[in-house]
Each structure stands twice: as structure tokens, then as C-alpha cells.
Design an enzyme around this catalytic site. Structure first.
Site, PDB file in Angstrom:
ATOM      1  N   GLU A  31       4.474   0.732  -2.966  1.00 58.85           N
ATOM      2  CA  GLU A  31       5.263  -0.486  -2.966  1.00 58.85           C
ATOM      3  C   GLU A  31       4.566  -1.444  -2.008  1.00 58.85           C
ATOM      4  O   GLU A  31       4.332  -1.097  -0.853  1.00 58.85           O
ATOM      5  CB  GLU A  31       6.670  -0.145  -2.457  1.00 58.85           C
ATOM      6  CG  GLU A  31       7.636  -1.261  -2.667  1.00 58.85           C
ATOM      7  CD  GLU A  31       9.009  -0.964  -2.054  1.00 58.85           C
ATOM      8  OE1 GLU A  31       9.281   0.211  -1.720  1.00 58.85           O
ATOM      9  OE2 GLU A  31       9.771  -1.927  -1.906  1.00 58.85           O
ATOM     10  N   ARG A 258       5.191  15.400   2.116  1.00 54.84           N
ATOM     11  CA  ARG A 258       4.501  14.252   2.695  1.00 54.84           C
ATOM     12  C   ARG A 258       3.840  14.636   4.008  1.00 54.84           C
ATOM     13  O   ARG A 258       4.213  15.605   4.653  1.00 54.84           O
ATOM     14  CB  ARG A 258       5.420  13.045   2.847  1.00 54.84           C
ATOM     15  CG  ARG A 258       6.571  13.193   3.797  1.00 54.84           C
ATOM     16  CD  ARG A 258       7.577  12.061   3.609  1.00 54.84           C
ATOM     17  NE  ARG A 258       7.079  10.774   4.036  1.00 54.84           N
ATOM     18  CZ  ARG A 258       7.142   9.673   3.288  1.00 54.84           C
ATOM     19  NH1 ARG A 258       7.637   9.719   2.077  1.00 54.84           N
ATOM     20  NH2 ARG A 258       6.711   8.535   3.763  1.00 54.84           N
ATOM     21  N   LYS A 268       6.546   2.853   6.930  1.00 51.26           N
ATOM     22  CA  LYS A 268       6.173   1.445   6.996  1.00 51.26           C
ATOM     23  C   LYS A 268       7.188   0.650   7.806  1.00 51.26           C
ATOM     24  O   LYS A 268       6.831  -0.293   8.494  1.00 51.26           O
ATOM     25  CB  LYS A 268       6.071   0.885   5.575  1.00 51.26           C
ATOM     26  CG  LYS A 268       4.766   1.274   4.910  1.00 51.26           C
ATOM     27  CD  LYS A 268       4.666   0.710   3.514  1.00 51.26           C
ATOM     28  CE  LYS A 268       5.534   1.499   2.569  1.00 51.26           C
ATOM     29  NZ  LYS A 268       5.286   1.226   1.156  1.00 51.26           N
TER      30      LYS A 268
HETATM   31  P1  ATP Z   1       6.988   4.758   3.792  1.00 52.67           P
HETATM   32  O1  ATP Z   1       8.096   5.739   3.912  1.00 52.67           O
HETATM   33  O2  ATP Z   1       5.920   4.885   4.799  1.00 52.67           O
HETATM   34  O3  ATP Z   1       7.453   3.352   3.619  1.00 52.67           O
HETATM   35  P2  ATP Z   1       6.767   5.080   1.004  1.00 52.67           P
HETATM   36  O4  ATP Z   1       6.916   6.441   0.475  1.00 52.67           O
HETATM   37  O5  ATP Z   1       7.900   4.163   0.870  1.00 52.67           O
HETATM   38  O6  ATP Z   1       6.255   5.171   2.481  1.00 52.67           O
HETATM   39  P3  ATP Z   1       5.174   3.880  -1.000  1.00 52.67           P
HETATM   40  O7  ATP Z   1       4.369   2.674  -0.828  1.00 52.67           O
HETATM   41  O8  ATP Z   1       6.375   3.779  -1.831  1.00 52.67           O
HETATM   42  O9  ATP Z   1       5.495   4.380   0.449  1.00 52.67           O
HETATM   43  O10 ATP Z   1       4.292   5.125  -1.411  1.00 52.67           O
HETATM   44  C1  ATP Z   1       3.124   5.118  -2.170  1.00 52.67           C
HETATM   45  C2  ATP Z   1       2.747   6.516  -2.451  1.00 52.67           C
HETATM   46  O11 ATP Z   1       2.296   7.127  -1.249  1.00 52.67           O
HETATM   47  C3  ATP Z   1       3.918   7.321  -2.949  1.00 52.67           C
HETATM   48  O12 ATP Z   1       3.505   8.158  -3.997  1.00 52.67           O
HETATM   49  C4  ATP Z   1       4.341   8.106  -1.749  1.00 52.67           C
HETATM   50  O13 ATP Z   1       4.953   9.308  -2.110  1.00 52.67           O
HETATM   51  C5  ATP Z   1       3.009   8.311  -1.013  1.00 52.67           C
HETATM   52  N1  ATP Z   1       3.229   8.504   0.400  1.00 52.67           N
HETATM   53  C6  ATP Z   1       3.837   7.672   1.267  1.00 52.67           C
HETATM   54  N2  ATP Z   1       3.904   8.223   2.493  1.00 52.67           N
HETATM   55  C7  ATP Z   1       3.294   9.427   2.397  1.00 52.67           C
HETATM   56  C8  ATP Z   1       3.026  10.489   3.328  1.00 52.67           C
HETATM   57  N3  ATP Z   1       3.397  10.411   4.604  1.00 52.67           N
HETATM   58  N4  ATP Z   1       2.373  11.581   2.882  1.00 52.67           N
HETATM   59  C9  ATP Z   1       1.976  11.666   1.612  1.00 52.67           C
HETATM   60  N5  ATP Z   1       2.208  10.716   0.685  1.00 52.67           N
HETATM   61  C10 ATP Z   1       2.849   9.606   1.076  1.00 52.67           C
HETATM   62 MG    MG Z   2       9.112   3.099  -0.051  1.00 52.76          MG
END
Ligand code: ATP
Ligand code: MG
Length: 750
Positions: A31, A258, A268
Site C-alpha cells: 500500500e 512477518r 509504517k
Molecule cells: P506495515 O504494517 O508496516 O504498515 P503493511 O503490511 O501494512 O506494513 P503493505 O504495504 O500493505 O504493508 O505490505 C506490502 C507487503 O509487504 C504485504 O504483502 C505485506 O504482507 C508485506 N510485509 C509488510 N511488512 C512485513 C514484514 N514485517 N515482514 C514480511 N512481510 C511484510
Molecule cells: Mg497496511
């Protein structure tokens, strides 16, 4: 491909073998609402890595269904991250918003099938109707609407005829489902917001659960890999694709754990907070776990990839030790970068029996590096060595220069101490040595035995450089937020010296500074006139034990005040205060320096000392918390007094409250001017030290984290901090950390 096959690759291979898909298609679907971090790197390595291993392809898709938080600059940062890691996405970057029309069409199909309806209850009622984990929910009365009515209302929603929140589109699945996510999940909501790509075309936006599976399908994705928190969403994923009876093959979702790393935050949202509050200098601050941060610090893409591959892909959440990442960058640079000499804390050395000058040729690379290249080291009678490499009264095991122990100047001669020149206060400002003409490196016939070789630079040719030394951004292993920031995470040394070839030849941008660590020419601030180097990582993992001993400069060493960027000399008065603070009150030199140089602070400090004789603890709160307040106002304008601060410290000393709670109380004092004892009483903040109250919380934490317990028992004792942190968190910081520590240690032994 590595020999070890993780569970995701096993699934992919089975699917290929069974002929389920012709080609493996994965996607990385961030995102665009923040800068990517190392958790994203993990996901990038998995998705792009699997596609590459099985000769398929991977799409980069911006999951831009939330119009209010997204921005093109995040899109650019995400593209950069993928490219920097060395991966290529298939075709152009995709955007979920490009599929809005198609997704909308699928919603209409579901309505026509009687599988989706427009609901019009308010949020609160919707929550009530949803039921609980133990109780089935009830369907809203609007679920009875006819297909025609639903189509009509949905069309009006789309055309912006309703206000935000007035209606939603829901899937008609099962209000009694054990998986609460299946209780008629939302598919669309009304949002009158401008979208950074779709503009104002839409007044409705699809929810993640609806948009994601369909985007995967539209793109022909075979394996939709996501993190564990989406496990329960998988049922919706399947329901949507199955209900629409889409042409096979269709994608399936698979979850992995994760990545979490200790001593940092990863989400984020939390990173944004650090950036917005100015705790760090933007998204590319070298202390952040963002890709931009690692890049600026000097990490290589190879080191990040090796780290992501090395930790494997797990099915259960766990915490990875940041030392593993540090190992990867060290391992990568060790055999790649030139080794040069820099002196971070210069001490002048005059070689009394040396006249003239010479040039010494030395290799940039040690024998086992398959690279060639040499440089010239100018040498003369005046050089600098590091202050730490000379000691008048050495501890046992000190192998460098002392009055009775000679040392080798790396690539040059052996020197022997003659005399130390001191200033009026007894600080060493220069040392005089003699050298042994027959001891030159490589042709040494002197027969003198030395225990080590130290780095040095020649006075006239050395270049002045700024060195930024980074430490962990957080003090504890499982930080929660701003209150856990390590105040010493950045140290700027403005007076470091480096051998000239580094600046004039530029053999590389990354270097090993001999005996100091790995450094990187800062890509933003470096100029030849004012070179700036970032410390990437130390040469060795710092042992935990080493870190715990308080940083006390040996008696004979001059105070460190001068090297930390503070070059302005102190006035006599300030110096007197500084001496009193360090010698009598035993404050560390940094704290003493801050107090001594600031008249407002020192007078506040002295006043607090009159109420309570606890110089170190009071100095800490004064230089951190009070100093922050005094930046904005005068002492007379503060709502609290020095006496109040002393009273607060007293409560911490007597273990009535924890230091974490003390911060909270202090904030309240700043705002209301109430005295700390009343605040603690009114808010019930008294510290919990009773083991009987703490033990059950520990039990719960241990039960919730079986993986970490196992790791702890297998020898990862660093996880102790994790457990203590969890218990403290559960008590909102009220538990006595010492008691918790002791009880947790005991509990984990069993
Ligand atoms: P955050 O919680 O940091 O905002 P998010 O999961 O909302 O992260 P996205 O931008 O939606 O972030 O994620 C993009 C991709 O990266 C998704 O497939 C997500 O599962 C993966 N991802 C995000 N954070 C991690 C992590 N700590 N370890 C592994 N994969 C991750
Ligand atoms: Mg997210």
C-alpha cells in the site's frame, strides 16, 4: 536456488507438478502509504525470488484502495526499493485502482446472484449485530432488500448521492460463522475523497478483502503470498473467487510470518511517527529500518538479500536478532572494500628522532581479497594516533602504546614512548616518541616485539572528515515507541582525520577503517571539501557485557567533551562546573558537559540537588526532560519547580514508581503543574512490586509466546528483554522492572 526448500517453494513445486498452473505468477502488493522497510524487503525477496526460481514472473502492484493516505512519492520509494534489491517487475507497475471498473462489475454480479446487499445500519449497530466470538451475530433487516433495490442503491452510492458511512455493500455469507471475518464482510464503502490516481471518479472504494483477491485473479496470479495476520481473511478470499465462479485457474493465498527485528519498530505507522516528530531526520535516516535508511547508511543490497534468505521463511511469528543483519553486512563488505586508516579521536605524536619525509606504499586489500590496488601513505615526524591507543596507566591486557610498551604503526615503524606533554589541567595534549629505523614493516630486523599495530595519519597530509557514528535507535529489544528511544543513537565526530588517498583516489565509497569498522561516504552530504562518512557497522559484534559497563574514561584520558562535535572551549566558570560534576558528582562527561555549558540548566540542577542528594538521577532528568521544556520557556515560566523534580526522582529511587511511569508523571507536571505525589496518587500509578500480582501476568506472556520460550531455552538469552518488555507492557509500565526481571528469569529456567 538454495538447497533448503521452504514451505512456500514446496507448495509451488507441488502445484507445478500437478499441472495446476502453467506459470508461476506472484506479486508484491504494497500500500503506497509509507516508505518500505526491511519487512517489505523480506516480502520482495520471497515474491520476486520465487518467481525467479521457477521462471515465472512477479508483478509490482500498488494496493491503492485507500484514497486518503496514499501518495506518489511512496510509489516511487517502493519502485526504488525493488530495483535497488535487484529485482525486476513484470511489465509496468500495476495499480489496484486500474481495476476499479472491473471490481465494480464483479460486485454487481454478486448483487445479481443475491450474494451481496446494501446495508444501512450505523457503525454501532453493525458492531452489535456482528455478535462475539462465543455468540452468533444477526443479519441486519436491510439484508432483505431485493436485487433491484440493491442494484439501484449501489448505483446511487457510486454516483456520490449519499454521505460517507450512510450505506455499505456487504457480502451475504454467514452471520453465525466461527470465523468472524465471514460474518457478512464489507465489500465497498462510501468515501468522498480525491484519489491520487483515479481522481474524483469514484465515491465508493472497494475494501481490501474484495479488491485483493480480484486483483490477483485479474493479473493471473497463481500464488498470493501474504503475512500471517491475513490468515482469517483467506476464507473471504476463497469465498469471493468461488462465488463468482471465475474461469480457472484461480490464485490461492498462502501465509508466512512477518519479519520482526529486535531494537526497532517496523510498522509504517510507527515509522511515520518517528519521521513526523523529528526524532529522526526523515525516511532515509540511517538509523531507520527503511530501505532508504539502510541505503544511506551504506548497507549493500546483497547484504539485505542474504539476510532475508538466511533467516528463512517461517510459519510462526518470531523476533530476529538485529545482530544477524549486522553479520550479513560485515560478511559482505569484509571481502570487498578497501582498508584504510582513519583516526577518530586524534592525539598528536611527534617522532623526535625522525627527520624528513617518506612515502610508504600499502595495499588497499588484504591478501584474501581478490582485488588489487595500492596507495601511498605519507609519513613524517608528526603524526596522529587515536587517543585510545595510548595509555599512561594501562589496564591488564592493554596491548597498545604505554610508557613501557612499544607499538607498531601499521605499515610503518615501531615507536617507543618518551614523554607526555600535558596542559594546565593535566590532560595529555601530545606525546613524544622515538622510532626504530630498522623496524619498518616488511623489512624489520630490529628484533623488537610488539603486541599490536595501530592506525595513524600524517599531520600535514591528513584530511579532516566528519564521521557519524550510529547506534541502535531504541534502548530496548521490544520498543513500543518514542519513550524507548536511545538518546545516544547518533554521535557526530567533526574532528576525525583520514589518510589523503581516501579523498583524492576514491578507490570506493565504502571502506573498512582499520580497527574501527565499516564506513560509507554519505551519499547526500559528502563533498571533497567536507567529507562525511557514516558508520555502517562495527568490526565485531559488541558483546552485551561490554555494553553494560558504564562508559567511564580512564583517569589519565582527557575528557571526551572535545570530540563529540563540541569544539567551542568552555569558559573558566563552565570548566569549573564541569570538573565538579565529573569529579565530585560522578556524572558522565556528556551529561556534565550539557549542564556546565547551560546556565539555566545548571542553576535548575543545583536547586534540585538542595532537596535531594541524588546527583546522577537528577542530572539525567534535568538534561533530558527539563532541558526540553527550557528550550521553549524561561525557568520562571515553568509550571513545575526544581523541588517537584527532586520529589519525582525520589519516588523513582524509592521504587514507588518505575522510571517509565516517571516520564508520564513528568508530562503531567509540565501540563498541570500538579505536584508529582498528587499525580501518582490521583492516577493510581504506584509501582507494582508484589510478585503475587506479577506472576500470573508472566505466566500469560510465557503461554502466549511458545516459540520465543523455546528459543530462549535453546540459548537465545537475549530474548529475556522481550519477555520483560511484554510483562511491563501488560501492566502499562507499572510493574517494577527489577522484580519482573528476576521473576521472568526464574520462570524461564523451569
Ligand atoms: P506495515 O504494517 O508496516 O504498515 P503493511 O503490511 O501494512 O506494513 P503493505 O504495504 O500493505 O504493508 O505490505 C506490502 C507487503 O509487504 C504485504 O504483502 C505485506 O504482507 C508485506 N510485509 C509488510 N511488512 C512485513 C514484514 N514485517 N515482514 C514480511 N512481510 C511484510
Ligand atoms: Mg497496511
Amino acid at each position: 536456488m538454495s538447497e533448503y526448500k521452504d514451505f512456500l517453494r514446496t507448495i509451488v513445486e507441488e502445484d507445478l507438478k500437478a499441472g495446476k498452473y502453467k506459470e508461476v505468477v506472484t506479486r508484491f502488493p504494497p500500500e503506497p502509504n509509507g516508505f518500505p522497510h526491511i519487512g517489505h524487503a523480506k516480502s520482495i525477496c520471497i515474491n520476486f525470488g520465487i518467481a525467479k526460481d521457477y521462471k515465472g514472473h512477479c508483478n509490482l502492484r500498488m494496493d491503492d484502495t485507500n484514497p486518503t493516505t496514499e501518495d506518489t512519492r511512496y510509489v516511487e520509494a517502493l519502485k526504488d526499493a525493488v530495483q535497488w534489491l535487484g529485482f525486476e517487475w513484470d511489465n509496468s507497475v500495476r495499480f489496484t485502482s486500474d481495476y476499479f471498473s472491473q471490481i465494480h462489475g464483479y460486485a454487481i454480479e454478486l448483487i445479481k446472484m443475491g450474494k451481496a446487499y446494501v446495508d444501512s445500519v450505523d457503525e454501532e449497530e453493525m458492531r452489535e449485530l456482528r455478535g462475539t466470538v462465543t455468540e452468533a451475530g444477526k443479519r441486519s433487516k436491510y439484508a432483505e432488500r431485493s436485487v433491484e433495490e440493491n442494484l439501484d442503491l449501489f448505483e446511487c452510492m457510486k454516483n456520490g448521492e449519499f454521505k460517507d458511512g450512510e450505506h455499505v455493500l456487504r457480502a451475504k455469507i454467514d452471520m453465525g460463522a466461527a470465523n468472524m471475518k465471514l460474518r457478512d464482510p464489507l465489500l465497498y464503502r462510501i468515501r468522498h475523497a480525491h484519489h491520487f490516481r483515479a481522481g474524483d471518479a469514484w465515491a465508493i472504494y472497494p475494501m481490501y478483502d474484495f479488491a485483493h483477491c480480484l486483483s490477483d485473479y485479474i493479473e493471473g496470479v497463481s500464488h498470493s503470498i501474504c503475512t500471517l495476520e491475513f490468515e482469517n481473511n483467506r476464507d473471504i478470499y476463497d469465498w469471493v473467487l468461488d462465488s463468482l465462479q471465475l474461469q480457472p485457474p484461480r490464485p490461492y493465498q498462502h501465509e508466512f510470518a512477518r519479519l520482526n527485528i529486535n531494537y526497532t519498530v517496523m510498522s509504517k505507522r510507527k515509522l511515520l511517527e518517528l519521521v513526523e516528530t523529528g526524532v529522526v531526520d526523515g525516511w532515509d535516516d540511517p538509523r531507520l529500518p527503511t530501505i532508504e535508511g539502510y541505503k544511506r547508511r551504506g548497507y549493500t543490497p546483497e547484504s539485505i538479500i542474504n539476510f532475508c534468505d538466511g533467516i528463512g521463511i517461517a510459519k510462526a511469528n518470531s523476533m530476529v536478532d538485529v545482530a544477524q543483519l549486522e553479520f550479513c553486512i560485515r560478511d559482505d563488505l569484509n571481502t570487498k572494500v578497501p582498508r584504510v586508516m582513519a583516526v577518530l579521536d586524534p592525539l598528536k605524536v611527534t617522532i623526535t628522532n625522525y627527520d624528513g619525509a617518506e612515502e610508504i606504499e600499502a595495499s588497499y586489500y588484504p591478501h584474501d581479497v581478490p582485488k588489487e590496488g595500492t596507495r601511498i601513505l605519507p609519513f613524517s615526524r608528526e603524526i596522529y594516533i587515536d587517543r585510545a591507543d595510548f595509555s599512561e596507566s594501562p589496564e591488564k591486557g592493554y596491548f597498545r602504546l604505554t610508557p613501557t610498551q612499544s607499538v607498531r604503526l601499521k605499515y610503518a615503524y615501531i615507536i617507543t614512548f618518551e614523554e607526555a606533554i600535558k596542559d594546565a589541567k593535566g590532560n595529555i595534549v601530545e606525546i613524544k616518541v622515538s622510532y626504530h629505523p630498522d623496524s619498518k614493516s616488511g623489512e624489520d630486523t630490529s628484533g623488537i616485539k610488539v603486541k599490536s599495530a595501530i592506525q595513524w595519519v600524517e599531520t600535514n597530509t591528513a584530511k579532516n572528515v566528519e564521521v557519524r557514528v550510529y547506534d541502535r535507535l531504541f534502548k530496548n529489544e521490544a520498543p513500543e515507541g518514542l519513550e524507548d528511544i536511545n538518546p545516544d543513537s547518533l554521535k557526530v565526530i567533526k574532528t576525525a582525520l583520514i589518510e589523503p588517498s581516501v579523498i583524492t583516489d576514491k578507490p570506493d565509497v565504502r571502506f573498512q577503517f582499520e580497527r574501527e569498522g565499516y564506513f560509507y561516504a554519505d551519499p547526500v552530504d559528502y563533498t571533497d571539501e567536507k567529507p562525511v562518512f557514516n558508520k555502517i557497522v562495527a568490526l565485531k559484534e559488541s558483546s552485551a557485557k561490554k555494553k553494560k559497563t558504564p562508559q567511564q574514561a580512564p583517569k589519565d584520558e582527557p575528557k571526551k567533551v572535545q570530540i563529540d562535535g563540541e569544539v567551542v572551549p568552555m569558559s573558566e566558570e563552565e570548566q569549573a562546573l564541569f570538573d565538579k560534576y565529573t569529579n565530585e558528582l560522578k556524572l558522565n562527561s556528556e551529561v556534565a558537559n550539557t549542564l556546565a555549558r547551560d546556565a539555566k540548566l545548571s542553576s535548575f540542577y543545583e536547586e534540585a540537588l538542595q532537596t535531594l542528594d541524588s546527583p546522577v538521577a537528577i542530572a539525567n532528568i534535568v538534561t533530558n526532560d527539563v532541558a526540553r521544556e527550557l528550550k521553549q520557556v524561561e525557568i520562571s515560566e515553568l509550571k513545575f519547580t526544581a523541588k517537584d523534580v527532586a520529589e519525582l526522582v525520589k519516588m523513582v529511587n524509592e521504587e514507588l514508581i518505575s522510571s517509565k511511569i516517571a516520564k508520564q508523571v513528568f508530562e503531567e507536571m509540565v501540563k498541570s503543574g500538579e505536584n508529582p505525589t498528587s499525580i501518582v496518587e490521583a492516577k493510581g500509578l504506584v509501582q507494582i512490586s508484589d510478585p503475587e500480582m506479577i506472576a500470573p501476568i508472566i505466566e500469560e506472556v510465557i503461554a502466549k509466546n511458545p516459540d520465543n520460550v523455546e528459543k530462549f531455552k535453546a540459548g537465545n538469552t537475549k530474548l529475556l528483554g522481550f519477555f520483560v518488555g511484554q510483562v511491563l507492557k501488560a501492566t502499562q509500565g507499572k510493574a517494577n522492572p527489577k522484580v519482573v526481571n528476576a521473576l521472568v528469569t526464574q520462570a524461564l529456567k523451569v
